[in-house]
Design an enzyme around this catalytic site. Sequence first.
Site, PDB file in Angstrom:
ATOM      1  N   ASP A   1      12.322  -1.919  10.633  1.00 58.27           N
ATOM      2  CA  ASP A   1      11.078  -1.546   9.953  1.00 58.27           C
ATOM      3  C   ASP A   1      10.245  -0.661  10.869  1.00 58.27           C
ATOM      4  O   ASP A   1       9.849  -1.076  11.954  1.00 58.27           O
ATOM      5  CB  ASP A   1      10.317  -2.811   9.575  1.00 58.27           C
ATOM      6  CG  ASP A   1       9.179  -2.580   8.596  1.00 58.27           C
ATOM      7  OD1 ASP A   1       8.510  -1.537   8.706  1.00 58.27           O
ATOM      8  OD2 ASP A   1       8.948  -3.455   7.744  1.00 58.27           O
TER       9      ASP A   1
ATOM     10  N   TRP B   1       0.853  -1.192   0.000  1.00 61.17           N
ATOM     11  CA  TRP B   1       0.000   0.000   0.000  1.00 61.17           C
ATOM     12  C   TRP B   1       0.877   1.227   0.000  1.00 61.17           C
ATOM     13  O   TRP B   1       1.895   1.265   0.710  1.00 61.17           O
ATOM     14  CB  TRP B   1      -0.869  -0.006   1.253  1.00 61.17           C
ATOM     15  CG  TRP B   1      -1.686   1.242   1.458  1.00 61.17           C
ATOM     16  CD1 TRP B   1      -2.948   1.464   0.999  1.00 61.17           C
ATOM     17  CD2 TRP B   1      -1.323   2.436   2.173  1.00 61.17           C
ATOM     18  NE1 TRP B   1      -3.390   2.719   1.374  1.00 61.17           N
ATOM     19  CE2 TRP B   1      -2.397   3.341   2.104  1.00 61.17           C
ATOM     20  CE3 TRP B   1      -0.176   2.839   2.851  1.00 61.17           C
ATOM     21  CZ2 TRP B   1      -2.371   4.606   2.686  1.00 61.17           C
ATOM     22  CZ3 TRP B   1      -0.133   4.101   3.439  1.00 61.17           C
ATOM     23  CH2 TRP B   1      -1.226   4.966   3.350  1.00 61.17           C
TER      24      TRP B   1
ATOM     25  N   HIS C   1      11.260  -0.529   6.087  1.00 54.29           N
ATOM     26  CA  HIS C   1      10.119  -1.188   5.449  1.00 54.29           C
ATOM     27  C   HIS C   1      10.333  -1.322   3.942  1.00 54.29           C
ATOM     28  O   HIS C   1      10.092  -2.385   3.372  1.00 54.29           O
ATOM     29  CB  HIS C   1       8.846  -0.395   5.732  1.00 54.29           C
ATOM     30  CG  HIS C   1       7.598  -1.101   5.315  1.00 54.29           C
ATOM     31  ND1 HIS C   1       7.217  -2.320   5.841  1.00 54.29           N
ATOM     32  CD2 HIS C   1       6.627  -0.768   4.423  1.00 54.29           C
ATOM     33  CE1 HIS C   1       6.084  -2.714   5.296  1.00 54.29           C
ATOM     34  NE2 HIS C   1       5.708  -1.795   4.435  1.00 54.29           N
TER      35      HIS C   1
ATOM     36  N   SER D   1       4.416  -6.319   2.262  1.00 52.38           N
ATOM     37  CA  SER D   1       3.573  -5.473   3.093  1.00 52.38           C
ATOM     38  C   SER D   1       2.100  -5.871   2.962  1.00 52.38           C
ATOM     39  O   SER D   1       1.726  -6.992   3.276  1.00 52.38           O
ATOM     40  CB  SER D   1       3.815  -4.000   2.743  1.00 52.38           C
ATOM     41  OG  SER D   1       3.273  -3.139   3.718  1.00 52.38           O
ATOM     42  N   THR D   2       1.244  -4.994   2.445  1.00 48.06           N
ATOM     43  CA  THR D   2      -0.165  -5.340   2.246  1.00 48.06           C
ATOM     44  C   THR D   2      -0.294  -6.530   1.302  1.00 48.06           C
ATOM     45  O   THR D   2      -1.200  -7.370   1.470  1.00 48.06           O
ATOM     46  CB  THR D   2      -0.935  -4.132   1.695  1.00 48.06           C
ATOM     47  OG1 THR D   2      -0.858  -3.067   2.641  1.00 48.06           O
ATOM     48  CG2 THR D   2      -2.391  -4.462   1.435  1.00 48.06           C
TER      49      THR D   2
ATOM     50  N   ALA E   1       8.426  -8.134   4.532  1.00 49.58           N
ATOM     51  CA  ALA E   1       7.979  -6.983   5.330  1.00 49.58           C
ATOM     52  C   ALA E   1       6.454  -6.947   5.391  1.00 49.58           C
ATOM     53  O   ALA E   1       5.831  -5.893   5.241  1.00 49.58           O
ATOM     54  CB  ALA E   1       8.537  -5.685   4.755  1.00 49.58           C
TER      55      ALA E   1
END
Length: 275
Positions: free
Chosen positions: A223, A29, A252, A95-96, A120
């Site tokens: 992160d 995201w 991140h 991530s997302t 991450a």
Amino acid sequence: MTHVTTSDGTRIFYKDWGTGRPVVLSHGWPLNSDSWEAQQLFLAGHGYRAIAHDRRGHGRSTQTWHGNEMDTYADDLAALLDHLDLQEVTLVGFSTGGGEITRYIGRHGTARVAQAVLVAAVPPLMVRRDDNPDGVPAEVFDGLRAGSLADRSQLYQDLADGPFFNHPTTPVSQGVRDAFWLQSMAAGHRNAYESIAAFSATDFHADLARFDVPTLVIHGDADQVVPFEVGGKASAALVKDAELLVYPGAPHGLTDTHKQTLAEDLLAFLERHGK
């Protein structure tokens, strides 16, 4: 431009590079598939079919009013894999995107999946709750929502200049930060806003319990967006026999700050567990 149309008429854009065993890359995201271009180019150049898509509401995919949550994201990914009839897929989520591939396995299983990689990633659960006391305070995500409504362009610049890429020994260029902003602004306003709840408040514990393929977890221990203890460390502990690879001092946005290292680690994992 290449798209797959889902059952609700949403057009999901994807890039399909190279030939060989398929690797599908899910982005973070509020970015899009361009954020994977370094790893996609590397893997396609090393004998793999590297596929990266824009999540609904992001990049070149349809900016839907609805469906900005993990179940639909996972079903859109399923539509892509079904459309291309991919087998023995390695799913890689940043991530997302890590939440997206985790929910995909939770909802659709691993019949098409050979390996999984969480980079991450947001699972198992980001937000602090009574049953997740070490999570990120809800006020952090409320702040993201407030910033998105007030001036999302400035919010994305602040994220790029601050916690996303923060790495004192491997600073990113202004060009990389500009690319983050440009990709972020290509996301629909409502889509990006609602996705904050999707990545922060979705509980992936049950989904991780369904992982039954070789799994690699990569996370930076510096992160500032998805803290290592909340994300990678916790997920690796929940997936049987998961490999955990920690990048010392990495932020991140390690897909950029550590792009070559990440590409090589992905390739090594692919080859270590390849058929």
